[in-house]
Design an enzyme around this catalytic site. Structure first.
Site, short mmCIF file in Angstrom:
data_model
loop_
_atom_site.label_atom_id
_atom_site.label_comp_id
_atom_site.label_asym_id
_atom_site.label_seq_id
_atom_site.Cartn_x
_atom_site.Cartn_y
_atom_site.Cartn_z
CG ASN A 46 36.10 30.69 -1.75
OD1 ASN A 46 35.63 31.78 -1.44
ND2 ASN A 46 35.53 29.92 -2.68
NE ARG B 273 53.64 41.09 -17.04
CZ ARG B 273 52.82 42.14 -17.11
NH1 ARG B 273 52.06 42.45 -16.07
NH2 ARG B 273 52.74 42.85 -18.21
CD GLU C 140 39.22 23.91 5.82
OE1 GLU C 140 39.23 24.70 4.85
OE2 GLU C 140 38.21 23.70 6.51
CG HIS D 136 41.19 27.75 9.17
ND1 HIS D 136 41.36 26.43 9.52
CD2 HIS D 136 40.34 27.76 8.12
CE1 HIS D 136 40.64 25.67 8.71
NE2 HIS D 136 40.01 26.46 7.85
CG LEU E 182 32.58 34.75 2.54
CD1 LEU E 182 32.77 34.26 1.11
CD2 LEU E 182 31.11 34.77 2.89
CB ALA E 183 33.18 32.04 8.95
N GLY E 184 32.71 29.59 6.21
CA GLY E 184 31.89 28.46 5.85
C GLY E 184 30.58 28.89 5.21
CG ASP F 246 33.69 25.36 3.87
OD1 ASP F 246 33.99 24.78 4.93
OD2 ASP F 246 34.23 26.43 3.52
#
Length: 390
Positions: free
Chosen positions: A224, A232, A134, A146, A312-314, A279
């Site tokens: 996410n 559009r 990833e 990341h 959010l981190a996992g 995740d």
């Protein structure tokens, strides 16, 4: 040779549901599957497991997991991966891809080399079947947790180094379809039989569609770290939702994607292309506190993981919990949810000839669930008991 007979009130293969079912196992493989009256076996030759209080399903496959029980896959050590594998088995996961996070080139090469070497070793618990890379070829605008400082331009040379150091164990790569040079990167990855997943992307619809036409077949944690849908400019989400061939990861914890949005996804995408992934990070199975995702510190409060920027981190999700969440939030029968945990991920990784279904000749990866609450009672991994509460 080890010979086992597993009995259950319901056997979900998942293509069919067999009442009063039997699955015979010889060694590491499934020998026969059928109704108790039709499958003939001697109780002297087979050890009996299960009974009428159980539902038997294929083992869950997690294509996206960073860690569990206080350990991170980036450590790459036998001790760390053993602990992760044992933790996963307690929740019905029988096979997984160790998922890296964007890091320095040196750290990435070191981690994939260690993980690649560990894949050859047997261990108690879930089977480590490969690496999900990833990053680092992702969008700085949608990097999520990341570290942006380590994001790298598309580079066949670097990917080649990673694959070599990983002992050719990279099975899946997440990349952003809008980055310069991504076409050549996709073609190279596919030439190495690596599944390409679109994610961590600020892509417009056109770029995502082009990447799909070039061989990208998966989408990483839908909604996410992706450009928002717009009427559009539908962007990457529009491309994923309207293409019936894209395998799509879903984090069904109610935090990354709300239950209402999950039902919208189910109506637009259906069940046969969704993958229930976790995740999860090192905080899975642990109390609230401070943990690591790669080299980054993550704060966990009420089971929600966030980095120092509040992103959010996992997650702390497990696959058995994801299964129960979908049962509570949707009107889906259990059989359809089992597809998302077993057959779908196996097909997406092109390993359905050995995993993901209770089929004669397949690996004997199975989970005995208690019928009354669908909790995991026994996990069987390649014919061996990987976990049991009894």
């Amino acid at each position: 040779m080890n010979r086992l007979a597993f009995l259950a009130r319901k056997v979900i293969t998942p293509e069919t549901v067999i009442l009063d079912g039997v699955v015979l196992v010889e060694g590491t493989k499934i020998l026969e599957v059928g109704n108790y009256k039709s499958v003939k076996f001697s109780k002297k030759e087979f050890s009996i497991w299960g009974g009428p209080q159980y539902c038997l399903v294929p083992g869950f496959i997690d294509t996206h997991i960073h860690g569990a029980q206080g350990r991170d896959v980036m450590e790459g050590t036998k001790d760390a991966l053993d602990i992760i594998s044992q933790s996963l088995a307690r929740h019905g996961t029988t096979a997984y891809l160790a998922t890296t996070i964007t890091a320095s080139v040196e750290k990435t090469l070191q981690s994939v080399e260690r993980i690649g070497n560990q894949i050859r070793h047997s261990r108690q618990g879930a089977q480590l079947i490969g690496i999900h890379l990833e990053g680092p070829f992702i969008s700085p605008e949608k990097c999520g947790a990341h570290p942006a400082i380590h994001i790298h331009p598309a580079s066949i040379s670097l990917l080649e180094q990673i694959i070599t150091r990983a002992n050719n164990q990279v099975k899946l790569i997440t990349l952003a379809p809008e980055i310069k040079g991504v076409k050549d990167l996709i073609h190279y990855a596919r030439s190495k039989n690596i599944v390409v997943s679109l994610g961590h992307s600020n892509s417009v619809y056109k770029d995502a569609q082009e990447a799909i036409s070039q061989g990208a077949s998966n989408a990483t944690h839908i909604f996410n770290a992706m450009r928002a849908f717009n009427h559009r400019e539908p962007g990457i989400i529009g491309a994923i939702l309207t293409n019936p061939n894209i395998w799509t990861e879903l984090i069904a914890d109610g935090i990354h994607v709300t239950p209402n949005t999950i039902n919208f996804l189910l109506q637009s995408k259906g069940t046969r292309k969704l993958l229930l992934i976790t995740d999860s990070i090192s905080a899975q199975g642990m109390p609230d506190g401070y943990y690591h995702l790669g080299d980054s510190q993550v704060t966990v409060l009420n089971g929600v993981c966030r980095n120092s920027e509040g992103k959010l981190a996992g997650s702390t999700l497990t696959q058995d919990k994801a299964m129960k969440n979908l049962l509570n939030w949707s009107k889906l029968p259990l059989q359809e949810i089992i597809f998302m945990l077993t057959k779908n991920p196996a097909k997406s990784l092109k390993i359905a000839n050995s995993k993901g279904s209770l089929t004669p000749g397949n690996d004997a990866d199975m989970v005995l669930l208690l019928l009354n609450d669908l909790s995991v009672h026994t996990t069987i991994i390649k014919g061996k008991i990987g976990h049991t509460i009894g």
